[in-house]
Design an enzyme around this catalytic site. Sequence first.
Site, PDB file in Angstrom:
ATOM      1  N   CYS A   2       0.913  11.506  -3.237  1.00  0.00           N
ATOM      2  CA  CYS A   2       1.064  12.851  -3.773  1.00  0.00           C
ATOM      3  C   CYS A   2       2.370  13.437  -3.228  1.00  0.00           C
ATOM      4  CB  CYS A   2      -0.060  13.803  -3.410  1.00  0.00           C
ATOM      5  SG  CYS A   2      -1.680  13.225  -3.884  1.00  0.00           S
ATOM      6  N   ARG A  27       5.812   9.259  -5.845  1.00  0.00           N
ATOM      7  CA  ARG A  27       4.675   9.364  -4.925  1.00  0.00           C
ATOM      8  C   ARG A  27       3.335   9.411  -5.648  1.00  0.00           C
ATOM      9  NH1 ARG A  27       6.651  10.983   0.063  1.00  0.00           N
ATOM     10  NH2 ARG A  27       4.590  11.623   0.705  1.00  0.00           N
ATOM     11  N   TRP A  77      -1.642  11.511  -6.872  1.00  0.00           N
ATOM     12  CA  TRP A  77      -2.145  10.138  -6.984  1.00  0.00           C
ATOM     13  C   TRP A  77      -3.568  10.232  -6.468  1.00  0.00           C
ATOM     14  CZ3 TRP A  77      -4.227   6.465  -3.707  1.00  0.00           C
ATOM     15  CH2 TRP A  77      -4.331   5.169  -4.235  1.00  0.00           C
ATOM     16  N   ASN A 103      -1.167  16.944   0.433  1.00  0.00           N
ATOM     17  CA  ASN A 103      -0.915  15.506   0.390  1.00  0.00           C
ATOM     18  C   ASN A 103      -1.632  14.909   1.594  1.00  0.00           C
ATOM     19  OD1 ASN A 103       0.215  12.902   0.302  1.00  0.00           O
ATOM     20  ND2 ASN A 103       1.956  13.561   1.547  1.00  0.00           N
ATOM     21  N   GLY A 104      -2.473  13.913   1.362  1.00  0.00           N
ATOM     22  CA  GLY A 104      -3.201  13.286   2.470  1.00  0.00           C
ATOM     23  C   GLY A 104      -4.685  13.183   2.135  1.00  0.00           C
ATOM     24  N   GLU A 487       5.068 -13.057  -3.366  1.00  0.00           N
ATOM     25  CA  GLU A 487       5.824 -11.926  -3.897  1.00  0.00           C
ATOM     26  C   GLU A 487       5.943 -12.022  -5.429  1.00  0.00           C
ATOM     27  OE1 GLU A 487       6.624  -9.139  -2.961  1.00  0.00           O
ATOM     28  OE2 GLU A 487       8.273  -8.484  -4.190  1.00  0.00           O
ATOM     29  N   LYS A 491       4.517  -9.191  -7.938  1.00  0.00           N
ATOM     30  CA  LYS A 491       5.339  -8.518  -8.950  1.00  0.00           C
ATOM     31  C   LYS A 491       4.659  -8.591 -10.302  1.00  0.00           C
ATOM     32  CE  LYS A 491       7.360  -6.580  -7.140  1.00  0.00           C
ATOM     33  NZ  LYS A 491       7.534  -6.553  -5.698  1.00  0.00           N
ATOM     34  N   GLU A 494       1.357  -6.423 -10.506  1.00  0.00           N
ATOM     35  CA  GLU A 494       1.462  -4.965 -10.449  1.00  0.00           C
ATOM     36  C   GLU A 494       2.093  -4.352 -11.689  1.00  0.00           C
ATOM     37  OE1 GLU A 494       5.112  -4.674  -7.173  1.00  0.00           O
ATOM     38  OE2 GLU A 494       3.644  -3.083  -7.238  1.00  0.00           O
ATOM     39  N   HIS A 510      -8.071 -27.522  -1.903  1.00  0.00           N
ATOM     40  CA  HIS A 510      -9.221 -27.075  -1.110  1.00  0.00           C
ATOM     41  C   HIS A 510     -10.018 -25.998  -1.837  1.00  0.00           C
ATOM     42  CE1 HIS A 510      -7.868 -29.509   2.223  1.00  0.00           C
ATOM     43  NE2 HIS A 510      -6.659 -29.017   2.038  1.00  0.00           N
ATOM     44  N   LYS A 609       4.694   4.720  -5.471  1.00  0.00           N
ATOM     45  CA  LYS A 609       5.760   4.042  -4.719  1.00  0.00           C
ATOM     46  C   LYS A 609       5.538   4.159  -3.214  1.00  0.00           C
ATOM     47  CE  LYS A 609       9.942   2.190  -4.514  1.00  0.00           C
ATOM     48  NZ  LYS A 609       9.914   0.746  -4.795  1.00  0.00           N
TER      49      LYS A 609
HETATM   50  O1  M6R Z   1       7.327   1.493   1.481  1.00  0.00           O
HETATM   51  P1  M6R Z   1       6.664   0.218   1.955  1.00  0.00           P
HETATM   52  O2  M6R Z   1       7.576  -0.930   1.950  1.00  0.00           O
HETATM   53  O3  M6R Z   1       5.987   0.389   3.279  1.00  0.00           O
HETATM   54  O4  M6R Z   1       5.543  -0.063   0.880  1.00  0.00           O
HETATM   55  C1  M6R Z   1       4.648  -1.116   1.025  1.00  0.00           C
HETATM   56  C2  M6R Z   1       3.954  -1.429  -0.271  1.00  0.00           C
HETATM   57  O5  M6R Z   1       3.226  -0.325  -0.707  1.00  0.00           O
HETATM   58  C3  M6R Z   1       4.945  -1.844  -1.366  1.00  0.00           C
HETATM   59  O6  M6R Z   1       5.721  -2.917  -0.973  1.00  0.00           O
HETATM   60  C4  M6R Z   1       4.183  -2.208  -2.647  1.00  0.00           C
HETATM   61  O7  M6R Z   1       3.447  -3.366  -2.438  1.00  0.00           O
HETATM   62  C5  M6R Z   1       5.169  -2.355  -3.814  1.00  0.00           C
HETATM   63  N1  M6R Z   1       4.672  -1.669  -4.966  1.00  0.00           N
HETATM   64  C6  M6R Z   1       5.394  -3.760  -4.204  1.00  0.00           C
HETATM   65  O8  M6R Z   1       6.229  -3.884  -5.297  1.00  0.00           O
END
Ligand code: M6R
Length: 614
Positions: A2, A27, A77, A103-104, A487, A491, A494, A510, A609
């Site tokens: 948020c 956010r 959010w 926020n929180g 990774e 990607k 998400e 396994h 983000k």
């Molecule tokens: O700001 P940060 O690097 O601490 O964020 C960590 C994760 O929330 C962030 O990497 C998230 O997994 C991304 N959306 C990946 O693309």
Amino acid sequence: MCGIVGYVGFRSVADILLDGLEQLEYRGYDSSGIAVKCDNDIKVYKAVGKLKNLREELKSHVKEFEKSTMGIGHIRWATHGAPTVLNAHPHTCTHGNLVLVHNGIIENYKELRAELEKEGCVFKSQTDTEVAAHFIAKKYDETHDLTEAVRLASKEIEGAYALCVMHNDYKDTIVATKRNAPLLVGIGEGEYLIASDVPAIIKYTKKAMYLSENQIVTVTPDSMKLIDKDGNEVQPKIELLPWEPVALSKMGYKHFMLKEIHEQPDVIRNILVGKLHTAAEPVILDEVKLTKDTLKKLTRIQIIACGTSLHAAMVGKYLLETFCGIAVDVEASSEYIYRRTVTDEHTLVIGVSQSGETADTLTAIKQAKARGSHILIITNRPDSSMAREADSLLSVNAGIEVSVAATKSYIAQLMAFYLLALYMAEIKGSTDKSIIQSIKNELMILPQKIEQVLANTDEIQKCARKYSNTKDFIYIARGINLPTALEGALKLKEISYINATGYAAGELKHGPIAMLDDTMPVLSILMKGIVYDKLLSNSEEAKARNARMIALTNSNDPKLEDLFECIIRVPEVQEFLSPIIAVIPLQLIAYYIAEFLGKDVDQPRNLAKSVTVE
Ligand code: M6R
């Protein structure tokens, strides 16, 4: 998560709040709202969905608030309660006199709500936040002082919060406070801005004050008063933000993600400036504040991070162990914080975070700091909460990353680990000089090699189109590229919502191999080096189960033609550096698949983000 914004001054407030919220959209973006002080009334407007829906909603009310010069805004959010208009902020007390944004997460909201309901408060939402509105209003009824009401309430509110509060009795006053959530005050001439993050205020002022834990600030157009949790006045620490207002532009790219992928060669060049001059000269990392002697004696490193940053940390482990001979543990921050860890003053703890605000990582860092460890932070935000906890701060300078899917910040974090590992290895003398020099030489020409990949994406696009209708996707790799597989899968899932998983290829037999049939794409990250042949055998095993095999490789091995139905080639680099080049096509595959599927690439559903809640 948020984002919150507040403004009191002389300008038309709605525009400032909306502009600020737009800058904070990273956010969260499931609903938004503003509250503005209008003559004798506070008016609240909310909308579900992206900020543009709130802008639309406001169009028919302009006359009501156009003269208003004070207000608060929020972009949400959802944590407690679905993204609905009723759950969107701002929230009000029963009679609508007190309005706030938050926020929180308020952890004791259930107990407080039960108590307040018994006393006659009428709740309209399912949020934890609304409790704060009723509770502060109750304290206000007892004290008739908004600052005091906020101070008293925050003593009993548990959890994390940044709060911005207005009351109808005050025509030009906002009170704000924070605990374990970021909040800063921008100081202008005859105006104050309050926000979760710099981009929301930088257009108006560079003069700012970050609130420390439990401080309470009260602003009017021409005054600011800061107190601590006991009511003692505190001298504000005002600083000049090292920021320029940036117009966030896609520079002709269809999405920020694609633009950010294309920025990666320059990200590498930037981070090398001043740190790596020539292969013959030692790496310069003045940011590392540990003495050479302490570095030599270090026996243990812990790296904590989440998501993409966690994958960078895994590559970091590989490098630090290989070149420096130090035992390294990597752990997801959310796991680190709820168990007894063996962390002490002899442990170097590295926190990795693009945003520097991720709640789990921040908490983990604070715990490690309390146990006496030296804290090294690798972040893209040198002004973040984590940066303020750092003993050593390695700022990766990737520039603002707008797309929720991290791309260029990952490359920058990897670069930080290469530099750190080489720097430490040179001090310790733990790796042969010729190996170090060859890595440095290649690091310096990596940007050109990545440019080659970016200049020719036909095969990548063809492959993305071919597999865009799949429901599942498997990535396999070994050694230093296992994090690359994880990774790549992250990607894809998400931004396209395809069920993608990365596996250590040796683990396939396994269990996961049971899932393979002629509908399952398996992408094998086949980089030349010590695990190449092993991975080739693992790929054969998958092929024998009729999986649809894809190779990402830097090899011209003719055997690959029979084994793989799709081959994506990248320029040759030595194995140690292959995670940097191998991840680029994986970012692009995820991007093109999401794009073919018409997904919201830059703002995928359910994500934000910056994850500022645990
Ligand atoms: O700001 P940060 O690097 O601490 O964020 C960590 C994760 O929330 C962030 O990497 C998230 O997994 C991304 N959306 C990946 O693309």
